[in-house]
Write a protein that holds these residues in place. Structure first.
Motif, PDB file in Angstrom:
ATOM      1  N   ARG A  64      71.169  31.955   7.733  1.00 43.80           N
ATOM      2  CA  ARG A  64      71.483  32.194   6.310  1.00 43.80           C
ATOM      3  C   ARG A  64      71.083  30.998   5.448  1.00 43.80           C
ATOM      4  NH1 ARG A  64      70.603  36.534   4.932  1.00 43.80           N
ATOM      5  NH2 ARG A  64      70.840  35.489   2.932  1.00 43.80           N
ATOM      6  N   THR A  65      71.211  29.791   5.974  1.00 41.28           N
ATOM      7  CA  THR A  65      70.783  28.610   5.209  1.00 41.28           C
ATOM      8  C   THR A  65      69.280  28.660   4.973  1.00 41.28           C
ATOM      9  OG1 THR A  65      72.578  27.296   6.166  1.00 41.28           O
ATOM     10  CG2 THR A  65      70.746  26.097   5.192  1.00 41.28           C
ATOM     11  N   GLN A  66      68.521  29.059   5.991  1.00 39.35           N
ATOM     12  CA  GLN A  66      67.068  29.172   5.833  1.00 39.35           C
ATOM     13  C   GLN A  66      66.700  30.206   4.772  1.00 39.35           C
ATOM     14  OE1 GLN A  66      64.368  27.704   6.745  1.00 39.35           O
ATOM     15  NE2 GLN A  66      62.877  29.276   6.148  1.00 39.35           N
ATOM     16  N   LEU A  67      67.457  31.285   4.685  1.00 38.61           N
ATOM     17  CA  LEU A  67      67.122  32.372   3.762  1.00 38.61           C
ATOM     18  C   LEU A  67      67.773  32.220   2.393  1.00 38.61           C
ATOM     19  CD1 LEU A  67      67.389  35.411   6.215  1.00 38.61           C
ATOM     20  CD2 LEU A  67      65.306  34.384   5.290  1.00 38.61           C
ATOM     21  N   ALA A  68      68.537  31.148   2.187  1.00 37.73           N
ATOM     22  CA  ALA A  68      69.234  30.991   0.915  1.00 37.73           C
ATOM     23  C   ALA A  68      68.264  30.852  -0.250  1.00 37.73           C
ATOM     24  CB  ALA A  68      70.166  29.774   0.975  1.00 37.73           C
ATOM     25  N   PHE A  69      67.111  30.249  -0.004  1.00 43.44           N
ATOM     26  CA  PHE A  69      66.136  30.020  -1.064  1.00 43.44           C
ATOM     27  C   PHE A  69      64.759  30.495  -0.596  1.00 43.44           C
ATOM     28  CE2 PHE A  69      69.353  26.658  -1.319  1.00 43.44           C
ATOM     29  CZ  PHE A  69      69.840  26.875  -2.610  1.00 43.44           C
ATOM     30  N   PRO A  70      63.930  30.941  -1.526  1.00 47.07           N
ATOM     31  CA  PRO A  70      62.574  31.351  -1.142  1.00 47.07           C
ATOM     32  C   PRO A  70      61.736  30.152  -0.712  1.00 47.07           C
ATOM     33  CG  PRO A  70      62.837  31.395  -3.528  1.00 47.07           C
ATOM     34  CD  PRO A  70      64.199  31.138  -2.961  1.00 47.07           C
ATOM     35  N   GLY A 483      78.550  33.736   0.782  1.00 47.16           N
ATOM     36  CA  GLY A 483      79.597  34.546   1.416  1.00 47.16           C
ATOM     37  C   GLY A 483      79.724  34.275   2.889  1.00 47.16           C
ATOM     38  N   ALA A 484      78.592  34.027   3.567  1.00 44.56           N
ATOM     39  CA  ALA A 484      78.635  33.743   5.002  1.00 44.56           C
ATOM     40  C   ALA A 484      79.434  32.484   5.296  1.00 44.56           C
ATOM     41  CB  ALA A 484      77.208  33.613   5.537  1.00 44.56           C
ATOM     42  N   PHE A 485      79.297  31.474   4.451  1.00 44.35           N
ATOM     43  CA  PHE A 485      80.056  30.236   4.670  1.00 44.35           C
ATOM     44  C   PHE A 485      81.543  30.436   4.369  1.00 44.35           C
ATOM     45  CE2 PHE A 485      75.891  28.329   4.891  1.00 44.35           C
ATOM     46  CZ  PHE A 485      76.074  27.265   5.768  1.00 44.35           C
ATOM     47  N   VAL A 486      81.858  31.276   3.385  1.00 42.04           N
ATOM     48  CA  VAL A 486      83.271  31.596   3.121  1.00 42.04           C
ATOM     49  C   VAL A 486      83.864  32.322   4.329  1.00 42.04           C
ATOM     50  CG1 VAL A 486      84.850  32.913   1.665  1.00 42.04           C
ATOM     51  CG2 VAL A 486      82.954  31.660   0.620  1.00 42.04           C
ATOM     52  N   PHE A 487      83.120  33.292   4.842  1.00 45.12           N
ATOM     53  CA  PHE A 487      83.570  34.032   6.025  1.00 45.12           C
ATOM     54  C   PHE A 487      83.766  33.081   7.210  1.00 45.12           C
ATOM     55  CE2 PHE A 487      82.533  36.385   9.930  1.00 45.12           C
ATOM     56  CZ  PHE A 487      83.482  37.396   9.872  1.00 45.12           C
ATOM     57  N   ALA A 488      82.819  32.158   7.400  1.00 37.28           N
ATOM     58  CA  ALA A 488      82.935  31.188   8.491  1.00 37.28           C
ATOM     59  C   ALA A 488      84.164  30.309   8.331  1.00 37.28           C
ATOM     60  CB  ALA A 488      81.671  30.338   8.562  1.00 37.28           C
ATOM     61  N   ALA A 489      84.511  29.985   7.089  1.00 37.30           N
ATOM     62  CA  ALA A 489      85.719  29.190   6.847  1.00 37.30           C
ATOM     63  C   ALA A 489      86.961  29.948   7.314  1.00 37.30           C
ATOM     64  CB  ALA A 489      85.825  28.835   5.368  1.00 37.30           C
ATOM     65  N   GLY A 490      86.976  31.259   7.079  1.00 36.60           N
ATOM     66  CA  GLY A 490      88.097  32.064   7.555  1.00 36.60           C
ATOM     67  C   GLY A 490      88.191  32.075   9.064  1.00 36.60           C
ATOM     68  N   VAL A 491      87.056  32.194   9.731  1.00 35.00           N
ATOM     69  CA  VAL A 491      87.048  32.154  11.197  1.00 35.00           C
ATOM     70  C   VAL A 491      87.548  30.803  11.687  1.00 35.00           C
ATOM     71  CG1 VAL A 491      85.593  32.259  13.253  1.00 35.00           C
ATOM     72  CG2 VAL A 491      85.189  33.854  11.356  1.00 35.00           C
ATOM     73  N   LEU A 492      87.150  29.749  10.998  1.00 31.21           N
ATOM     74  CA  LEU A 492      87.584  28.405  11.382  1.00 31.21           C
ATOM     75  C   LEU A 492      89.097  28.259  11.257  1.00 31.21           C
ATOM     76  CD1 LEU A 492      86.729  25.577  12.277  1.00 31.21           C
ATOM     77  CD2 LEU A 492      86.453  24.971   9.855  1.00 31.21           C
ATOM     78  N   VAL A 493      89.688  28.875  10.240  1.00 30.02           N
ATOM     79  CA  VAL A 493      91.148  28.838  10.084  1.00 30.02           C
ATOM     80  C   VAL A 493      91.817  29.512  11.289  1.00 30.02           C
ATOM     81  CG1 VAL A 493      93.098  29.644   8.696  1.00 30.02           C
ATOM     82  CG2 VAL A 493      91.081  28.697   7.571  1.00 30.02           C
ATOM     83  N   VAL A 494      91.268  30.630  11.737  1.00 28.19           N
ATOM     84  CA  VAL A 494      91.824  31.305  12.918  1.00 28.19           C
ATOM     85  C   VAL A 494      91.742  30.391  14.138  1.00 28.19           C
ATOM     86  CG1 VAL A 494      91.577  33.256  14.498  1.00 28.19           C
ATOM     87  CG2 VAL A 494      91.289  33.609  12.037  1.00 28.19           C
ATOM     88  N   VAL A 495      90.594  29.738  14.321  1.00 29.84           N
ATOM     89  CA  VAL A 495      90.424  28.831  15.466  1.00 29.84           C
ATOM     90  C   VAL A 495      91.443  27.701  15.402  1.00 29.84           C
ATOM     91  CG1 VAL A 495      88.843  27.196  16.552  1.00 29.84           C
ATOM     92  CG2 VAL A 495      87.977  29.391  15.725  1.00 29.84           C
ATOM     93  N   VAL A 496      91.617  27.122  14.214  1.00 35.57           N
ATOM     94  CA  VAL A 496      92.597  26.040  14.055  1.00 35.57           C
ATOM     95  C   VAL A 496      93.995  26.539  14.374  1.00 35.57           C
ATOM     96  CG1 VAL A 496      93.705  24.537  12.360  1.00 35.57           C
ATOM     97  CG2 VAL A 496      91.205  24.743  12.415  1.00 35.57           C
TER      98      VAL A 496
END
Length: 838
Positions: A64-70, A483-496
């Motif tokens: 997603r980082t690679q595709l964030a910008f053209p 949005g992908a990074f926001v979603f990843a933050a939620g997953v990280l909260v579960v892991v914590v």
């Protein structure tokens, strides 16, 4: 005798519990990793699957980082291809299916009222195979050797060694090894659910989770083998230049698509149905009432599993198939929405009929179902061929896939983590962190994936590592990345939340949610499934059977003790759960790890063409498995039967259809037969696409195939005679019959080989001799396994371990021979007689 009469004194109960605890204890120190207890194996499995999921999530963030910008240069094209290929591969093969196998191994014994599943060493072997294969596949990216042709490995891109490199071999052989673990788990789950339920738990009283896992395990037996067959053809082309997918020599790359998607679309429901199973356990608990429409939801789950095998071609609408095929598979793809909808409406009805408590598990569950419904609606759209022609291989499909899989699988899994975590250490996870995680994941997911629908409709193709500026995709991709990074933050909260220290939190009650099913009787500090095996009279026994938990944990039911020092559970009848055997299951052993590492060495050595290492690893694996079978199965007990409590005496040894070993062989051979049927499908696929399939090439003739068929038939008759002679206690005649069968099998293998060999059928010249050699090789390899089994039975008889009354090994081998005869008849009939009909 009734439960009320079975009242051991407190001292007796303590002594019984201590003996049980000693028998089921985990080994100390580093030997802990040789444990085979379902509790430990389930936790290891789940932990490894989540670790792989986090690894794949990091890869997704890189993409997603690679595709964030053209025209971004964050990743090179090669590394991007490896990242997105591994992301899909790991999520599908190393997380989505294994996580449910892990949950099932962890939950099913107490949920079914059993001490353990019938083959705990097989579960341990499956875990170590999964871990070794997963590390091998994932680790390849750190050496710039990861697969890079997409998680579906389409030829001719993936068969070209210069374009795909060694990564395709790592994908094929690594995942083939992982599939061994999945099939092993499927066998364990089916036999465990069918044969190890608590007395009284009739098949129409099983928890819905068990029903769903039974259906999914059956689907694995029919979905994974076609992929294994396809992997075999694929690797034979890459390794030895057999032209299964080379159009110039009669091959066709569409065969791979058929075999892959015969696996790939049922795979979606193999992932989805266990997630719905978790919801089927969570919803009644928080609605405070039994599920509405138990029978309807079971029928809907069966219907979903059945229909899922008729949908695979909707992944191939753009390949130029006939219109009638498009119409049939489009209709089937629409029809599967009906049983899926039934299951969702059952949950809604249950919630409306009860008083719902919206805790964290319910938040994740209902949020996931809402996301899944959106994915289902877009699935109905792409099931229509005209729309699919427009949206195929665009980001619309990426969005649809993630709405179905993350909504239908990941959100319910997180709901299950919050729901079942108290079973691990009697403590709940944080309600506050759970709600934060839910909203981050729910909002982040929709921000990430909803814009992909629009980008796809504007023409953005899948699998592009960059794109030009100013064509209308810029903002969609930037929003999706955020949005992908926001979603990843939620997953990280579960892991914590899962990993944070909890020793200061007070231990809670055993059943903090006041659930009604048996798994909540399980005590986290104990290694047995249940303290004693209860009598079940309800689908929600903790709600309907007064004092059940107390009586069970005080040892007032079956098998309250372990005086003989063995791990034991009950085997019951398939339909009515009537007790039929006291089964002694395997304990802690090194052989599972040795077998898994040796077999893993075979697949890894094959990847790099290390032939000597392959041979050595194969011999070690063979020796370990034979030792495992010799010392850990079909052991003759010191007495014929045992008092299991409540006045019931059961045999310690049974054979034939009453035994769990017979069922395991039967189920395994069904999966094996599915793989073989896929190879036969390949033979006739080539026949249908060629005006002259044989291309004027010599076939194997008629004499040698029919000779092989007659010899295999004779070997089968000799095996039947051996079983009958053993029943009459005619040991010398039985051993002679086994020897004759062995010699006939060896002769049949030679005759089968001589057919294509005599006529100099070159498998590299054309697909016709190649597919003939594959069918012959499959049959002869199974004949070789049959010979090993015959020699094994002969050795067991000579050692006094196979007798008239203890004949499990012989009956299981005869069952294998029934399947082998069908394989031989099909193979030699097709290659020998079909060319004459043609």
């Amino acid at each position: 005798m009734t439960v009320a009469q079975a009242k051991p004194s407190p001292e007796e109960r303590r002594a019984q519990a201590e003996r049980l605890r000693a028998v089921w204890a985990n080994p100390p120190g580093w030997r802990y990793w040789t444990s085979v207890n379902n509790f430990q194996i389930g936790l290891w499995y789940a932990s490894a699957a989540f670790a792989f999921m986090l690894f794949a999530g990091v890869l997704a963030l890189l993409v997603r980082t690679q595709l964030a910008f053209p025209e971004n240069d964050f990743l090179s094209a090669g590394l991007f291809n490896q990242a997105f290929t591994l992301h899909g591969t790991v999520m599908m093969f190393l997380f989505a299916v294994p996580i449910f196998e892990a949950i099932a191994i962890f939950l099913l014994p107490p949920m079914l009222g059993a001490r353990e599943l019938p083959f705990p060493r097989l579960s341990a072997f499956g875990f170590w195979s999964f871990l070794i294969g997963g590390v091998f596949v994932c680790g390849s990216i750190f050496f710039n050797a990861a697969p890079s042709s997409g998680w579906f490995m389409y030829p001719p891109l993936a068969t070209d060694k210069e374009l795909s490199g060694i990564g395709a071999d790592i994908w094929l052989l690594g995942l083939s090894f992982i599939e061994v673990a999945s099939i092993a788990a499927a066998v364990e789950l089916i036999v465990g659910i069918m044969k190890c339920r608590a007395p009284g738990m009739r098949i129409n009283m099983m928890p819905l989770f068990a029903w769903y896992l039974l259906i999914v395990a059956g689907m694995i037996l029919f979905a994974f083998p076609p992929l294994i067959a396809g992997d075999l053809l694929f690797e034979m082309q890459r390794m030895f230049d057999w032209p299964f997918f080379d159009a110039e020599r009669g091959g066709d790359s569409l065969l791979w698509q058929h075999l892959f998607w015969i696996f790939g679309h049922p795979e979606v429901y193999i992932i989805f149905l266990p997630a719905i199973a978790l919801m089927a356990m969570i919803v009644p608990t928080f609605a405070r009432r039994p599920i509405i429409g138990y029978s309807w939801i079971v029928l809907a789950a069966v219907g979903t599993g059945f229909l899922s095998f008729g949908l695979w071609v909707h992944h191939m609408f753009t390949t130029g198939l006939p219109q009638i095929s498009l119409a049939f598979f489009s209709a089937a793809s629409e029809a599967v929405a009906i049983p899926t909808g039934v299951q969702i409406f059952v949950f809604i009805a249950t919630m409306l009929a009860g008083r719902v408590i919206f805790s964290v598990p319910m938040l994740f569950g209902t949020g996931g179902l809402a996301i899944f419904v959106i994915g289902g609606l877009t699935g109905v759209m792409v099931a229509l061929a005209p729309f699919d022609w427009q949206a195929h291989d665009t980001y619309f499909i990426v969005a649809h896939l993630h709405y179905v899989l993350i909504g239908g699988m990941l959100f319910p899994v997180v709901a299950g983590i919050y729901y079942y975590y108290p079973l691990i250490d009697a403590r709940k996870l944080s309600e506050r962190l759970g709600k934060i995680a839910f909203w981050l994941m729910f909002v982040g997911f929709n921000i990430a994936f909803f814009p992909m629908h629009l980008a796809g409709l504007r023409g953005m193709p899948r699998r592009v590592f960059t794109y030009p500026e100013g064509i209308g995709w810029d903002w969609f991709n930037l929003i999706s990345t955020g949005g992908a990074f926001v979603f990843a933050a939620g997953v990280l909260v579960v892991v914590v939340d899962v990993l944070r220290p909890k020793h200061r939190s007070p231990r809670g009650e055993l059943n903090p949610w006041n659930a009604g099913t048996l798994e909540w009787i399980s005590e986290p500090e104990e290694n047995w499934g249940v303290r004693s095996i209860p009598i079940i009279k309800s689908r929600y026994p903790l709600w309907d059977q007064e004092n059940l938990a107390r009586d069970l944990n005080e040892g007032r039911f079956y098998l309250p003790d372990a005086k003989e020092g063995y791990r034991e559970t009950l085997v019951t009848s398939v339909l009515d759960a009537e007790p039929i055997q006291c089964l002694r299951v395997g304990g802690t052993s090194y052989v599972t790890i040795v077998s898994a590492f040796a077999l893993g060495g075979v697949f890894i050595a094959l990847t790099f063409h290390w032939w000597i290492a392959t041979l050595v690893s194969g011999l070690v694996a063979f020796a370990a498995i034979v030792y495992w079978l010799w010392t850990g199965t079909a052991e003759i007990p010191e007495k014929p039967d045992k008092d299991v409590g409540l006045g019931l005496t059961l045999p310690l040894y049974v054979s034939g259809p009453a035994s769990v070993g017979w069922w395991a062989m039967f189920i395994t051979m069904f999966g094996d037969g599915t793989a073989f049927a896929s190879l036969v499908f390949g033979y006739f696929f080539y026949w249908t696409i060629h005006d002259d399939f044989t291309a004027g090439l010599a076939g194997p003739g008629v004499f040698w195939p029919l000779s092989a068929l007659l010899l295999f038939g004779g070997a089968w008759i000799a095996m039947l005679a051996a079983r009958r002679l053993n029943d009459k206690d005619a040991l010398a005649a039985m051993r002679l019959s086994l020897t004759v069968s062995f010699l006939l099998t060896a002769s049949g293998c030679v005759a089968g080989f001589l057919g294509p060999w005599t006529y100099a059928m070159d498998p590299t010249a054309h697909v016709y001799p190649a597919i003939v050699w594959i069918l012959v090789g499959w049959t002869l390899s199974h004949g070789g396994v049959g010979m090993v089994m015959q020699a094994y039975c002969l050795a067991r008889s000579l050692a006094g371990r196979l007798t008239r009354d203890c004949d499990m090994d012989l009956r299981n081998v005869v069952l294998y021979w029934h399947f082998l005869l069908v394989t031989a008849v099909t193979t030699f009939g097709v290659i020998g007689l079909f060319p004459l009909v043609r």
